[in-house]
Design a protein around this motif. Structure first.
Motif, mmCIF file in Angstrom:
data_model
loop_
_atom_site.group_PDB
_atom_site.id
_atom_site.type_symbol
_atom_site.label_atom_id
_atom_site.label_comp_id
_atom_site.label_asym_id
_atom_site.label_seq_id
_atom_site.Cartn_x
_atom_site.Cartn_y
_atom_site.Cartn_z
ATOM 1 N N LEU A 1 4.173 -6.004 5.197
ATOM 2 C CA LEU A 1 5.319 -5.142 5.464
ATOM 3 C C LEU A 1 4.791 -3.858 6.087
ATOM 4 O O LEU A 1 4.041 -3.115 5.458
ATOM 5 C CB LEU A 1 6.060 -4.814 4.162
ATOM 6 N N PHE A 2 5.179 -3.589 7.328
ATOM 7 C CA PHE A 2 4.652 -2.395 7.975
ATOM 8 C C PHE A 2 5.574 -1.929 9.085
ATOM 9 O O PHE A 2 6.432 -2.670 9.577
ATOM 10 C CB PHE A 2 3.244 -2.649 8.520
ATOM 11 N N HIS B 1 -1.481 3.437 3.915
ATOM 12 C CA HIS B 1 -1.056 2.379 2.992
ATOM 13 C C HIS B 1 -0.306 2.982 1.813
ATOM 14 O O HIS B 1 -0.755 3.949 1.206
ATOM 15 C CB HIS B 1 -2.242 1.577 2.475
ATOM 16 N N LEU B 2 0.852 2.400 1.492
ATOM 17 C CA LEU B 2 1.667 2.817 0.360
ATOM 18 C C LEU B 2 1.807 1.660 -0.623
ATOM 19 O O LEU B 2 1.947 0.506 -0.212
ATOM 20 C CB LEU B 2 3.059 3.243 0.822
ATOM 21 N N ASP B 3 1.765 1.977 -1.897
ATOM 22 C CA ASP B 3 2.032 0.934 -2.892
ATOM 23 C C ASP B 3 3.505 0.520 -2.844
ATOM 24 O O ASP B 3 3.822 -0.665 -2.915
ATOM 25 C CB ASP B 3 1.682 1.422 -4.302
ATOM 26 N N GLU B 4 4.385 1.516 -2.704
ATOM 27 C CA GLU B 4 5.822 1.234 -2.731
ATOM 28 C C GLU B 4 6.568 2.321 -1.972
ATOM 29 O O GLU B 4 6.190 3.494 -1.998
ATOM 30 C CB GLU B 4 6.315 1.176 -4.175
ATOM 31 N N THR B 5 7.634 1.919 -1.296
ATOM 32 C CA THR B 5 8.525 2.871 -0.621
ATOM 33 C C THR B 5 9.877 2.201 -0.430
ATOM 34 O O THR B 5 10.017 1.004 -0.685
ATOM 35 C CB THR B 5 7.936 3.312 0.740
ATOM 36 N N THR B 6 10.876 2.965 -0.028
ATOM 37 C CA THR B 6 12.186 2.348 0.234
ATOM 38 C C THR B 6 12.061 1.385 1.399
ATOM 39 O O THR B 6 12.365 0.197 1.293
ATOM 40 C CB THR B 6 13.235 3.418 0.556
ATOM 41 N N ASN C 1 10.041 1.999 7.677
ATOM 42 C CA ASN C 1 10.730 2.714 8.761
ATOM 43 C C ASN C 1 11.239 4.058 8.262
ATOM 44 O O ASN C 1 11.065 5.098 8.921
ATOM 45 C CB ASN C 1 11.893 1.881 9.298
ATOM 46 N N ASN C 2 11.887 4.064 7.099
ATOM 47 C CA ASN C 2 12.407 5.313 6.535
ATOM 48 C C ASN C 2 11.276 6.306 6.288
ATOM 49 O O ASN C 2 11.407 7.505 6.574
ATOM 50 C CB ASN C 2 13.131 5.044 5.222
ATOM 51 N N TRP C 3 10.174 5.818 5.743
ATOM 52 C CA TRP C 3 9.062 6.706 5.423
ATOM 53 C C TRP C 3 8.513 7.363 6.684
ATOM 54 O O TRP C 3 8.265 8.568 6.715
ATOM 55 C CB TRP C 3 7.959 5.928 4.710
ATOM 56 N N LEU C 4 8.328 6.571 7.726
ATOM 57 C CA LEU C 4 7.788 7.121 8.968
ATOM 58 C C LEU C 4 8.720 8.164 9.576
ATOM 59 O O LEU C 4 8.269 9.212 10.030
ATOM 60 C CB LEU C 4 7.558 5.993 9.974
ATOM 61 N N ARG C 5 10.000 7.864 9.585
ATOM 62 C CA ARG C 5 10.948 8.781 10.204
ATOM 63 C C ARG C 5 11.008 10.109 9.453
ATOM 64 O O ARG C 5 11.206 11.171 10.062
ATOM 65 C CB ARG C 5 12.336 8.140 10.262
ATOM 66 N N SER C 6 10.812 10.089 8.159
ATOM 67 C CA SER C 6 10.966 11.315 7.370
ATOM 68 C C SER C 6 9.669 12.086 7.160
ATOM 69 O O SER C 6 9.704 13.242 6.743
ATOM 70 C CB SER C 6 11.568 10.989 5.991
ATOM 71 N N ALA D 1 3.088 -1.245 3.318
ATOM 72 C CA ALA D 1 3.510 -1.109 1.924
ATOM 73 C C ALA D 1 3.382 -2.451 1.219
ATOM 74 O O ALA D 1 3.645 -3.503 1.808
ATOM 75 C CB ALA D 1 4.955 -0.607 1.843
ATOM 76 N N ASP D 2 2.983 -2.397 -0.046
ATOM 77 C CA ASP D 2 2.935 -3.616 -0.847
ATOM 78 C C ASP D 2 4.337 -4.060 -1.256
ATOM 79 O O ASP D 2 4.571 -5.249 -1.478
ATOM 80 C CB ASP D 2 2.095 -3.396 -2.109
#
Length: 245
Positions: A60-61, A10-15, A18-23, A37-38
């Motif tokens: 959002l996931f 779980h993330l509070d915020e990200t771009t 999908n981007n987070w997982l790939r990187s 993500a919230d």
């Protein structure tokens, strides 16, 4: 592949999830990873579209998995699995949900969920898939220029626990994914086609030649949409080649 190794982050915020997982995920990781993500600062839809979502209100996931039994030539099965799982999940709360080809989820004539499928291919194989999913859960108002958004709160008149929706989705996803991985593709194709938006009767569409009336005939394994117009002529379309009016 699917196994008992599930990671939920779980993330509070990200771009975007999908981007987070790939990187952030290792190439060798064969488990299933879910990132929620919230808030997304750059939530992505198909092409250059953006996904409007109020902080902390919606689900959002992204889910990363390895559909090793699905050849690249049939990668639309992945889209079927994800969209059917979302549609089934929401159908626990109300009636009227359908899948607008290729993978938007509608309630009546309004969009409640967007799905972005990103497959990495190697020859005839799918290395991995990241499916980004945004479901409007508790947002009461929408302010973007999107023409027809709707949330579960607007449908039900009350808030819904986001974790509950995610748990229902993961249960449905695992069921359909395991069936396809075992070689049973008939059930997901049947479920997908029976849930299609505008699956009955003639409706208005538009392509490069203009508007026309047609009925939905079939969806090919590669995702091609087949329509039959009022003159009995069959028309086939890849993604973005036809518009629902």
């Amino acid at each position: 592949m699917i196994n008992d190794k599930w990671s939920i982050i779980h993330l509070d915020e990200t771009t975007s999830t999908n981007n987070w997982l790939r990187s952030h995920q290792a190439e060798s990781d064969e488990g299933i990873i879910v990132v929620t993500a919230d808030y997304q600062t750059d939530g992505r839809g198909q092409a250059s579209n953006h996904w409007e979502s109020e902080r902390g209100k919606n689900l959002l996931f992204s889910i990363r998995f390895h559909p090793t039994a699905i050849p690249a030539s049939q990668q639309f099965l992945v889209s079927m699995i994800v969209s059917v799982a979302v549609c089934e999940t929401l159908s626990n709360y109300a009636t009227g949900f359908s899948i607008k080809w290729p993978n938007d989820i509608y309630w009546k004539d309004r969009k409640i969920c967007g799905i972005l499928i990103e497959n990495r291919l190697s020859g005839q194989a799918i290395l991995d898939t990241i499916a980004g999913i945004g479901i409007n859960i508790n947002q009461a108002e929408f302010h973007s220029d999107a023409p027809n958004p709707v949330s579960l709160r607007q449908i039900l008149g009350t808030d819904t626990e986001r974790q509950e929706v995610l748990d229902l989705f993961l249960t449905s996803f695992k069921k359909h994914f395991q069936l396809v991985e075992s070689g049973n593709t008939t059930s997901i194709k049947t479920a997908y086609k029976s849930a299609l938006y505008r699956r009955n009767g003639y409706h208005t569409y538009s392509d490069r030649q203009g508007c026309f009336e047609a009925k939905l005939v079939d969806i090919a394994d590669n995702g091609t949409l087949f329509l039959e117009d009022v003159n009995g002529k069959q028309r086939s379309y890849a993604f973005k080649e036809v518009e629902f009016i």
